[in-house]
Write a protein that holds these residues in place. Structure first.
Motif, PDB file in Angstrom:
ATOM      1  N   LYS A 144       0.870  -1.175   0.000  1.00 33.40           N
ATOM      2  CA  LYS A 144       0.000   0.000   0.000  1.00 33.40           C
ATOM      3  C   LYS A 144       0.904   1.222   0.000  1.00 33.40           C
ATOM      4  O   LYS A 144       1.518   1.554   1.007  1.00 33.40           O
ATOM      5  N   SER A 145       1.004   1.843  -1.138  1.00 28.00           N
ATOM      6  CA  SER A 145       1.972   2.929  -1.275  1.00 28.00           C
ATOM      7  C   SER A 145       1.331   4.144  -1.930  1.00 28.00           C
ATOM      8  O   SER A 145       0.620   4.023  -2.933  1.00 28.00           O
ATOM      9  N   SER A 146       1.591   5.307  -1.364  1.00 26.66           N
ATOM     10  CA  SER A 146       1.110   6.550  -1.968  1.00 26.66           C
ATOM     11  C   SER A 146       2.114   7.096  -2.965  1.00 26.66           C
ATOM     12  O   SER A 146       1.754   7.871  -3.864  1.00 26.66           O
ATOM     13  N   THR A 147       3.380   6.666  -2.843  1.00 20.98           N
ATOM     14  CA  THR A 147       4.428   7.151  -3.747  1.00 20.98           C
ATOM     15  C   THR A 147       4.565   6.281  -4.988  1.00 20.98           C
ATOM     16  O   THR A 147       5.084   6.724  -6.011  1.00 20.98           O
ATOM     17  N   ALA A 148       4.128   5.018  -4.886  1.00 24.04           N
ATOM     18  CA  ALA A 148       4.180   4.124  -6.048  1.00 24.04           C
ATOM     19  C   ALA A 148       2.868   3.365  -6.147  1.00 24.04           C
ATOM     20  O   ALA A 148       2.800   2.147  -5.957  1.00 24.04           O
ATOM     21  N   PRO A 149       1.791   4.074  -6.429  1.00 17.80           N
ATOM     22  CA  PRO A 149       0.463   3.457  -6.412  1.00 17.80           C
ATOM     23  C   PRO A 149       0.288   2.351  -7.444  1.00 17.80           C
ATOM     24  O   PRO A 149      -0.622   1.529  -7.319  1.00 17.80           O
TER      25      PRO A 149
END
Length: 350
Positions: free
Chosen positions: A121-126
């Motif tokens: 779950k990543s906001s920088t590598a969605p």
């Protein structure tokens, strides 16, 4: 599943390291070993499931205990051991180093497995959201091995009463009017997810050739057709999932035999139906089953219900107490007591 009609045998429990307990047992005295050792997973950082510092240390640790199990098993005696897929090769190394001969992998498929991996779950590598480090575990693997025979199979059976699998007591019930099926190495829990794995395969549709002529297949030597023409099976269910099946441990399995209000907190409780099947498969009637890593006692419960003698060893004080209650209750149930008040031989070391 109904209780066996075989005579009941008592059990002996020991709390402590199984290595020291095994060294007190007589060589060539145990009929079978059925056990579920730690997997070396470091799961949830539980001490008993430690990898002991890596593969070599863990294999050495398990190997020391398996060598003693090998010593106390009768010649030709079978050992069935649970393995986790990720570290099953470690277990096989320890088995091989201990002198056991490989017989089969026994696979139990179920639809209730879980993934213990990390979900991304990543906001920088969605673009990688939804990725995972593992798949859902959908099967358990048991490795079936045997101590080398003393002579031929027939000679070993006559001398030691072990050395072959009791397939007659473990056959898979057929449909009404149909013969029982020879037991296989695969079982499943009957869930929709498991059944979907298997394609339709209606089975034998006509009589087999019974002329005793060569098959023409030279892979395994000069194999011939049989001389008895067995009638074809008639299967109303076309699915190829026609195997012995049992669910994973239910709440009734987990807590059976415990006083009202108490629960079994062990993390890897095994199905009683599965353990009863394994006990019957590798243990002669009235024989002795050993579980070196008893946990909360599922093997012992199964052994009591099947009329075997049981030797169990468990290091954890908490799990030992649970196992004692469950096995005592199973024995009481087996011999028809209304209360589990039988005095049994118990050994405990601090």
């Amino acid at each position: 599943m109904k209780n066996s009609n075989r005579p009941c045998k008592q059990y002996t429990l020991h709390r402590g390291d199984c290595l020291s307990y095994l060294k007190t047992l007589t060589s060539n005295s145990i009929d079978s070993v059925i056990t579920d050792p730690p997997g070396g997973l470091n799961f949830m950082k539980i001490e008993w499931d430690s990898d002991k510092g890596g593969r070599d240390n863990w294999v050495k640790w398990l190997g020391e205990r398996l060598k003693e199990a090998y010593r106390v098993l009768k010649p030709g005696g079978h050992l069935v051991i649970w393995t986790y897929p990720r570290t099953s090769h470690w277990t096989r190394m320890a088995l091989d180093d201990s002198g056991f001969v490989f017989v089969h992998n026994l696979i139990h498929i179920f639809g209730t497995g879980k993934s213990h991996g990390q979900i991304v779950k990543s906001s920088t590598a969605p673009e990688f959201n939804g990725y995972s480090t593992t798949l859902k575990t959908s099967y358990e693997e048991w490795v079936l091995v045997r101590k080398p025979l003393d002579g031929t199979v027939k000679e070993n059976l006559r001398k030691w009463a072990v050395g072959a699998l009791n397939v007659a007591a473990c056959s898979v019930a057929g449909e009404t009017g149909q013969p029982a099926r020879f037991p296989g190495t695969l079982s499943h829990d009957g869930s929709v997810e498991a059944l979907r794995i298997f394609p339709d395969a209606p089975g034998q549709l006509s009589r087999l050739r019974a002329d005793g002529a060569p098959m023409g297949n030279m892979i395994y030597g000069k194999m011939k057709h049989g001389t008895v023409a067995k009638p074809p099976r008639v299967d109303t269910d076309p699915s190829s999932a026609r195997f012995f099946y049992c669910t994973k441990a239910s709440r009734k399995d987990r807590n059976g035999g415990l006083p009202d209000g108490e629960t079994n907190c062990h993390l890897t409780v095994k199905s009683i139906a599965l353990m009863r099947w394994l006990c019957r498969l590798v243990t002669p009637p009235g024989g002795t089953v050993l579980d070196m890593f008893m946990g909360s006692g599922s093997t012992g419960v199964a052994a009591m219900l099947e009329g075997f003698h049981f030797l169990g060893c468990e290091l954890s004080k908490k799990y030992f107490a649970i196992a004692k209650k469950r096995i005592t209750h199973a024995l009481a149930s087996r011999i028809g007591l209304t209360r589990p008040s039988v005095v049994l031989a118990l050994k405990s070391s601090q």
